[in-house]
Design a protein around this motif. Structure first.
Motif, short mmCIF file in Angstrom:
data_model
loop_
_atom_site.label_atom_id
_atom_site.label_comp_id
_atom_site.label_asym_id
_atom_site.label_seq_id
_atom_site.Cartn_x
_atom_site.Cartn_y
_atom_site.Cartn_z
N TYR A 22 0.83 -1.21 0.00
CA TYR A 22 0.00 0.00 0.00
C TYR A 22 0.86 1.26 0.00
O TYR A 22 0.59 2.22 -0.74
N MET A 23 1.92 1.26 0.79
CA MET A 23 2.82 2.42 0.84
C MET A 23 3.45 2.70 -0.52
O MET A 23 3.54 3.85 -0.95
N ILE A 24 3.90 1.62 -1.19
CA ILE A 24 4.52 1.78 -2.51
C ILE A 24 3.49 2.30 -3.51
O ILE A 24 3.74 3.26 -4.25
N ALA A 25 2.32 1.67 -3.51
CA ALA A 25 1.32 1.95 -4.55
C ALA A 25 0.69 3.33 -4.40
O ALA A 25 0.20 3.89 -5.39
N LYS A 26 0.72 3.91 -3.22
CA LYS A 26 0.12 5.23 -3.07
C LYS A 26 1.12 6.38 -3.18
O LYS A 26 0.75 7.54 -3.07
N ALA A 61 -8.17 1.56 -5.32
CA ALA A 61 -8.35 2.56 -6.37
C ALA A 61 -7.24 3.61 -6.32
O ALA A 61 -7.48 4.80 -6.22
N LEU A 62 -5.99 3.13 -6.42
CA LEU A 62 -4.82 4.01 -6.30
C LEU A 62 -4.39 4.50 -7.67
O LEU A 62 -4.04 3.69 -8.54
N PRO A 63 -4.37 5.82 -7.90
CA PRO A 63 -4.08 6.35 -9.23
C PRO A 63 -2.70 6.00 -9.77
O PRO A 63 -2.50 5.91 -10.98
N LEU A 64 -1.71 5.80 -8.87
CA LEU A 64 -0.34 5.53 -9.32
C LEU A 64 -0.11 4.07 -9.69
O LEU A 64 0.91 3.75 -10.30
N LYS A 249 7.32 -0.06 7.13
CA LYS A 249 7.59 1.39 7.15
C LYS A 249 9.09 1.65 6.95
O LYS A 249 9.49 2.54 6.20
N ALA A 250 9.92 0.85 7.60
CA ALA A 250 11.37 1.03 7.47
C ALA A 250 11.84 0.73 6.06
O ALA A 250 12.71 1.42 5.52
N ALA A 251 11.28 -0.32 5.44
CA ALA A 251 11.65 -0.64 4.05
C ALA A 251 11.27 0.50 3.12
O ALA A 251 12.04 0.86 2.21
N ALA A 252 10.11 1.08 3.34
CA ALA A 252 9.67 2.23 2.53
C ALA A 252 10.61 3.41 2.74
O ALA A 252 11.00 4.09 1.78
N ASP A 253 10.99 3.68 3.99
CA ASP A 253 11.92 4.77 4.29
C ASP A 253 13.25 4.57 3.57
O ASP A 253 13.81 5.51 2.99
N HIS A 254 13.78 3.36 3.66
CA HIS A 254 15.08 3.03 3.07
C HIS A 254 15.07 3.28 1.56
O HIS A 254 15.94 3.98 1.02
N MET A 255 14.08 2.70 0.87
CA MET A 255 14.05 2.83 -0.59
C MET A 255 13.71 4.26 -1.02
O MET A 255 14.25 4.75 -2.02
N ARG A 256 12.86 4.94 -0.28
CA ARG A 256 12.54 6.34 -0.60
C ARG A 256 13.80 7.20 -0.58
O ARG A 256 14.07 7.98 -1.51
N ASP A 257 14.59 7.06 0.47
CA ASP A 257 15.81 7.87 0.58
C ASP A 257 16.82 7.49 -0.50
O ASP A 257 17.53 8.35 -1.02
N TRP A 258 16.87 6.21 -0.86
CA TRP A 258 17.81 5.75 -1.88
C TRP A 258 17.44 6.34 -3.25
O TRP A 258 18.31 6.78 -4.00
N PHE A 259 16.18 6.40 -3.55
CA PHE A 259 15.74 6.97 -4.83
C PHE A 259 15.72 8.49 -4.81
O PHE A 259 16.03 9.13 -5.82
N ARG A 260 15.37 9.09 -3.67
CA ARG A 260 15.08 10.53 -3.65
C ARG A 260 16.11 11.36 -2.90
O ARG A 260 16.08 12.59 -2.95
#
Length: 333
Positions: A22-26, A61-64, A249-260
């Protein structure tokens, strides 16, 4: 809206993935304008459960979210992916030794490394969540020789988030007012939560050391470290299952910072292939403080490490060398 990127999550019918997808898809990970196609990999007996996850993703119903590929076939799962969350692993159960976990999981990550090597994009960013994450990431990288070794990382962000939360609670501030708490070494009970460089924001453009904010050095050098080291086991004891929501949540944080990227002067913990910095053994996946720019991480250099922490770094490095030797003996047996 940019072209969709393909993102694989293994163990996609499991508990961590249930929160993570859900975190990735939104848009929490890759940004509010980055469309994604999710590749969901799990084992054949989990395909019916996985179909339920696919239905729920549709019902959000996630637009992304531009597509979902549920599969038990690694070739299909890893085809053309730009990011890989390797979550699927045998979970650690109460009373299980890490050696038992290691033996069960290294063969999984050998197969996934081979699949990444053959099917994924060559600049794919790989995050290993399944434990023992550091050694699984090393195994995976060894079997994907066409992908740069720096593209394989292990998650210690959960430990960093735990440490940050402990300091925030002790200092009586919101958790986003604490930064530069680091995790060194292995994602295990030998990990080294280090608050000696941590800062606590006390006002506009004002920050003090965590030691000054907490005013309890004995706590920082004993109970704080032990609490973070044993937090995973404490969650298992209470929940009868391993951490799921917080791990996602931690996995999302890790990949977000790596990409952004990371903010200037604010560093994050990542398990990366060691170059020997801070006396860590080379050629193991060791958690360091890193900064990230343009999708590339670099180990923060020049941080003073006193004798107390250096001894702990040596011990966690020794454990990683032992895990590495055992992992490759399992594979080669």
């Amino acid at each position: 809206m940019s072209e969709p990127i393909r993102v694989v999550v293994t163990g996609a019918a499991g508990q961590i993935a249930y929160s993570l997808l859900y975190m990735i898809a939104k848009g929490d990970v890759f940004g509010p304008d980055q469309a994604v196609i999710l590749h969901l990999l799990d084992i054949p007996p989990m395909m019916e459960v996985l179909q339920g996850v696919v239905m729920e993703l549709a019902d959000c119903a996630l637009p992304l979210l531009r597509g979902v590929v549920p599969t038990a076939d690694p070739a299909e799962a890893f085809k053309d992916v730009s990011a890989a969350f390797l979550v699927g692993a045998m979970p650690r159960k109460q009373g299980m030794e890490r050696k038992d976990l290691l033996s069960a999981n290294v063969k999984i990550f050998k197969v996934q490394g081979e699949a990444l090597n053959e099917y994924a994009k060559k600049d794919v960013k790989v995050l290993v969540v399944g434990n023992p994450a550091n050694t699984n990431a090393l195994v995976c990288s060894k079997y994907a020789p066409s992908i740069p070794r720096e593209n394989f990382t292990a998650m210690t962000r959960l430990d960093q988030n735990r440490a940050q939360a402990q300091i925030a609670a002790k200092a009586g501030v919101p958790v986003n007012q604490v930064y530069n708490v680091f995790i060194w070494g292995n994602h295990s009970s030998t990990q080294v939560p280090d608050a000696s460089h941590a800062k606590v924001i006390t006002g506009p453009n004002t920050a003090i050391s965590a030691a000054d904010a907490v005013k309890n050095e004995a706590w920082l050098l004993a109970e704080f470290i032990a609490t973070v080291q044993k937090r995973g086991a404490a969650v298992i004891a209470a929940r009868k299952m391993s951490s799921a929501m917080s791990a996602a949540k931690a996995a999302a944080d890790h990949m977000r910072d790596w990409f952004r990227g990371t903010e200037p002067g604010k560093y994050v913990s990542m398990g990366v292939v060691s170059d020997g910095s801070y006396g860590a053994p080379k050629d193991v996946v060791f958690s360091f403080p890193v900064e990230i720019k343009n999708g590339k991480w670099s180990i923060v250099q020049g941080l003073p490490i006193n004798d107390f922490y250096q001894q702990l770094l040596t011990a966690t490095g020794k454990e990683l060398e032992e895990e590495k030797a055992e992992a490759f003996s399992v594979i080669n047996s």
